[in-house]
Motif scaffolding. Structure first.
Motif, mmCIF file in Angstrom:
data_model
loop_
_atom_site.group_PDB
_atom_site.id
_atom_site.type_symbol
_atom_site.label_atom_id
_atom_site.label_comp_id
_atom_site.label_asym_id
_atom_site.label_seq_id
_atom_site.Cartn_x
_atom_site.Cartn_y
_atom_site.Cartn_z
ATOM 1 N N GLU A 217 -6.160 7.708 -33.312
ATOM 2 C CA GLU A 217 -7.392 8.613 -33.250
ATOM 3 C C GLU A 217 -7.272 9.727 -34.069
ATOM 4 O O GLU A 217 -6.281 10.193 -34.353
ATOM 5 C CB GLU A 217 -7.240 9.093 -31.648
ATOM 6 N N PHE A 218 -8.249 9.889 -34.902
ATOM 7 C CA PHE A 218 -8.600 10.922 -35.761
ATOM 8 C C PHE A 218 -9.431 11.886 -35.128
ATOM 9 O O PHE A 218 -10.607 11.749 -34.940
ATOM 10 C CB PHE A 218 -8.881 10.429 -36.957
ATOM 11 N N ARG A 219 -9.243 13.300 -35.033
ATOM 12 C CA ARG A 219 -9.809 14.381 -34.457
ATOM 13 C C ARG A 219 -9.877 15.563 -35.644
ATOM 14 O O ARG A 219 -10.912 15.958 -35.622
ATOM 15 C CB ARG A 219 -9.285 14.810 -33.282
ATOM 16 N N THR A 220 -8.966 15.675 -36.246
ATOM 17 C CA THR A 220 -8.971 17.062 -37.050
ATOM 18 C C THR A 220 -9.154 16.607 -38.678
ATOM 19 O O THR A 220 -8.756 15.518 -38.949
ATOM 20 C CB THR A 220 -7.770 17.879 -37.043
ATOM 21 N N ALA A 221 -9.734 17.414 -39.505
ATOM 22 C CA ALA A 221 -10.067 17.385 -40.964
ATOM 23 C C ALA A 221 -10.035 18.437 -41.556
ATOM 24 O O ALA A 221 -10.496 19.596 -41.059
ATOM 25 C CB ALA A 221 -11.282 16.769 -41.065
ATOM 26 N N ASP A 222 -9.058 18.413 -42.777
ATOM 27 C CA ASP A 222 -8.898 19.421 -43.533
ATOM 28 C C ASP A 222 -10.004 19.341 -44.582
ATOM 29 O O ASP A 222 -10.113 18.078 -45.121
ATOM 30 C CB ASP A 222 -7.514 19.742 -44.110
ATOM 31 N N VAL A 223 -10.637 20.193 -44.949
ATOM 32 C CA VAL A 223 -11.778 20.182 -46.107
ATOM 33 C C VAL A 223 -11.559 20.639 -47.351
ATOM 34 O O VAL A 223 -11.237 22.091 -47.232
ATOM 35 C CB VAL A 223 -13.280 20.389 -45.545
ATOM 36 N N PHE A 224 -11.305 20.130 -48.495
ATOM 37 C CA PHE A 224 -11.407 20.766 -49.666
ATOM 38 C C PHE A 224 -12.681 20.845 -50.406
ATOM 39 O O PHE A 224 -13.381 19.608 -50.423
ATOM 40 C CB PHE A 224 -10.212 19.925 -50.860
ATOM 41 N N ARG A 225 -12.998 21.906 -50.791
ATOM 42 C CA ARG A 225 -14.507 21.898 -51.418
ATOM 43 C C ARG A 225 -14.519 22.381 -52.673
ATOM 44 O O ARG A 225 -13.679 23.598 -53.105
ATOM 45 C CB ARG A 225 -15.227 22.655 -50.312
ATOM 46 N N GLN A 226 -15.422 21.932 -53.377
ATOM 47 C CA GLN A 226 -15.398 22.440 -54.869
ATOM 48 C C GLN A 226 -17.003 22.501 -55.130
ATOM 49 O O GLN A 226 -17.819 21.482 -54.978
ATOM 50 C CB GLN A 226 -14.796 21.684 -56.042
ATOM 51 N N VAL A 227 -17.441 23.772 -55.530
ATOM 52 C CA VAL A 227 -19.073 23.949 -55.807
ATOM 53 C C VAL A 227 -19.341 23.855 -57.172
ATOM 54 O O VAL A 227 -18.590 24.789 -57.836
ATOM 55 C CB VAL A 227 -19.413 25.005 -55.108
ATOM 56 N N THR A 228 -20.324 23.108 -57.725
ATOM 57 C CA THR A 228 -20.692 23.282 -59.038
ATOM 58 C C THR A 228 -22.385 23.932 -58.696
ATOM 59 O O THR A 228 -22.831 23.924 -57.894
ATOM 60 C CB THR A 228 -20.799 21.895 -59.691
ATOM 61 N N ASP A 229 -23.008 23.691 -59.867
ATOM 62 C CA ASP A 229 -24.441 24.310 -59.668
ATOM 63 C C ASP A 229 -25.083 23.422 -58.853
ATOM 64 O O ASP A 229 -26.149 23.932 -58.221
ATOM 65 C CB ASP A 229 -24.861 24.601 -61.031
ATOM 66 N N ASP A 230 -24.911 21.925 -59.384
ATOM 67 C CA ASP A 230 -25.985 21.128 -58.691
ATOM 68 C C ASP A 230 -25.253 20.245 -57.275
ATOM 69 O O ASP A 230 -25.894 19.823 -56.570
ATOM 70 C CB ASP A 230 -26.162 19.925 -59.684
ATOM 71 N N VAL A 231 -24.002 20.155 -57.365
ATOM 72 C CA VAL A 231 -23.353 19.519 -56.218
ATOM 73 C C VAL A 231 -22.132 20.216 -55.471
ATOM 74 O O VAL A 231 -21.524 21.005 -56.293
ATOM 75 C CB VAL A 231 -22.837 18.106 -57.018
ATOM 76 N N VAL A 232 -21.908 19.624 -54.121
ATOM 77 C CA VAL A 232 -20.594 20.166 -53.553
ATOM 78 C C VAL A 232 -19.815 19.078 -53.442
ATOM 79 O O VAL A 232 -20.219 17.988 -52.810
ATOM 80 C CB VAL A 232 -21.105 21.012 -52.410
ATOM 81 N N LEU A 233 -18.787 19.271 -53.912
ATOM 82 C CA LEU A 233 -17.660 17.990 -53.975
ATOM 83 C C LEU A 233 -16.603 18.370 -52.867
ATOM 84 O O LEU A 233 -16.195 19.219 -52.404
ATOM 85 C CB LEU A 233 -17.013 17.917 -55.089
ATOM 86 N N LEU A 234 -16.424 17.349 -51.967
ATOM 87 C CA LEU A 234 -15.592 17.251 -50.645
ATOM 88 C C LEU A 234 -14.534 16.459 -50.744
ATOM 89 O O LEU A 234 -14.575 15.131 -51.208
ATOM 90 C CB LEU A 234 -16.429 17.221 -49.442
ATOM 91 N N ALA A 235 -13.213 16.680 -50.559
ATOM 92 C CA ALA A 235 -12.280 15.933 -50.110
ATOM 93 C C ALA A 235 -11.642 16.107 -48.669
ATOM 94 O O ALA A 235 -11.304 17.306 -48.393
ATOM 95 C CB ALA A 235 -11.056 16.171 -51.123
ATOM 96 N N LEU A 236 -12.070 15.147 -47.838
ATOM 97 C CA LEU A 236 -11.561 15.436 -46.334
ATOM 98 C C LEU A 236 -10.374 14.556 -46.278
ATOM 99 O O LEU A 236 -10.130 13.271 -46.520
ATOM 100 C CB LEU A 236 -12.729 14.555 -45.506
ATOM 101 N N ASP B 68 -20.310 29.719 -49.158
ATOM 102 C CA ASP B 68 -20.739 30.850 -48.458
ATOM 103 C C ASP B 68 -22.040 30.870 -48.828
ATOM 104 O O ASP B 68 -22.748 31.419 -47.721
ATOM 105 C CB ASP B 68 -19.826 31.912 -48.646
ATOM 106 N N GLU B 69 -22.636 30.569 -50.006
ATOM 107 C CA GLU B 69 -23.926 31.166 -50.265
ATOM 108 C C GLU B 69 -24.902 29.747 -50.146
ATOM 109 O O GLU B 69 -24.556 28.884 -50.934
ATOM 110 C CB GLU B 69 -23.970 31.681 -51.506
ATOM 111 N N ARG B 70 -26.159 29.913 -49.608
ATOM 112 C CA ARG B 70 -26.780 28.604 -49.504
ATOM 113 C C ARG B 70 -27.314 28.333 -50.821
ATOM 114 O O ARG B 70 -27.501 29.227 -51.740
ATOM 115 C CB ARG B 70 -28.028 28.799 -48.407
ATOM 116 N N PHE B 71 -27.859 27.271 -51.142
ATOM 117 C CA PHE B 71 -28.494 26.701 -52.465
ATOM 118 C C PHE B 71 -29.455 27.290 -52.696
ATOM 119 O O PHE B 71 -30.190 27.529 -53.534
ATOM 120 C CB PHE B 71 -28.602 25.220 -52.546
ATOM 121 N N ASP B 72 -30.551 27.737 -51.513
ATOM 122 C CA ASP B 72 -31.651 28.383 -51.744
ATOM 123 C C ASP B 72 -31.917 29.809 -51.700
ATOM 124 O O ASP B 72 -32.887 30.453 -51.556
ATOM 125 C CB ASP B 72 -32.668 27.713 -50.848
#
Length: 155
Positions: free
Chosen positions: A70-89, A149-153
């Motif tokens: 059973e999988f319940r928790t996730a650590d999220v690594f996030r990298q933000v570029t100008d156009d894309v949000v990259l995630l490693a779960l 933290d900051e929205r794209f728009d």
């Protein structure tokens, strides 16, 4: 000299591979997938959330591992570029014996980031194989880690 637009994705895949090695070194069963496609399904148009398409072999491994743990928790690594949000779960099993690693991304647009952000409640990650409709779904009760933290728009 132009910047390679695939470089951030390739670096993310390296992060996922390194994390998978660390989990294996710690004695855990691990499935780390490399999606051939990632998309966003808006609410009301199918299973809401991020949809990862992976090889049938990786999907079969994932189905087997999630049937046993059973999988319940996730650590999220996030990298933000100008156009894309990259995630490693990194999802760890409740019993501490297994881990699932999922690289993903979404575009910083109204159709992708906007749809994900504006949905109330949990965020979902769905993983399916190339040749089938069987889907493995992970629910994320705290989706804030998926977003900059900051929205794209915002200006």
């Amino acid at each position: 000299m132009a910047t390679d637009p695939t470089a951030p994705w390739e670096r993310l895949l390296d992060v996922v591979a390194d994390a998978a090695d660390e989990y294996r070194d710690a004695g855990r069963a691990v499935v780390a997938v490399e999606p051939t496609d990632v998309s966003v399904t808006p609410p009301g148009q199918g299973p809401f959330g991020l949809v990862l398409v992976v090889s049938d072999a990786a999907h079969a491994e994932l189905v087997e591992l999630t049937a046993a743990h059973e999988f319940r928790t996730a650590d999220v690594f996030r990298q933000v570029t100008d156009d894309v949000v990259l995630l490693a779960l990194a999802l760890e099993s409740a019993d501490g014996e297994a881990a699932v690693l999922l690289p993903a991304y979404y575009e910083r647009t109204k159709g992708e980031e906007g749809q994900l952000r504006d949905h109330d409640g949990a965020l979902f990650t769905h993983v399916r194989g190339l040749g089938g409709t069987d889907v493995v779904t992970f629910e994320h009760d705290e989706p804030s880690a998926f977003f900059p933290d900051e929205r794209f728009d915002e200006e």
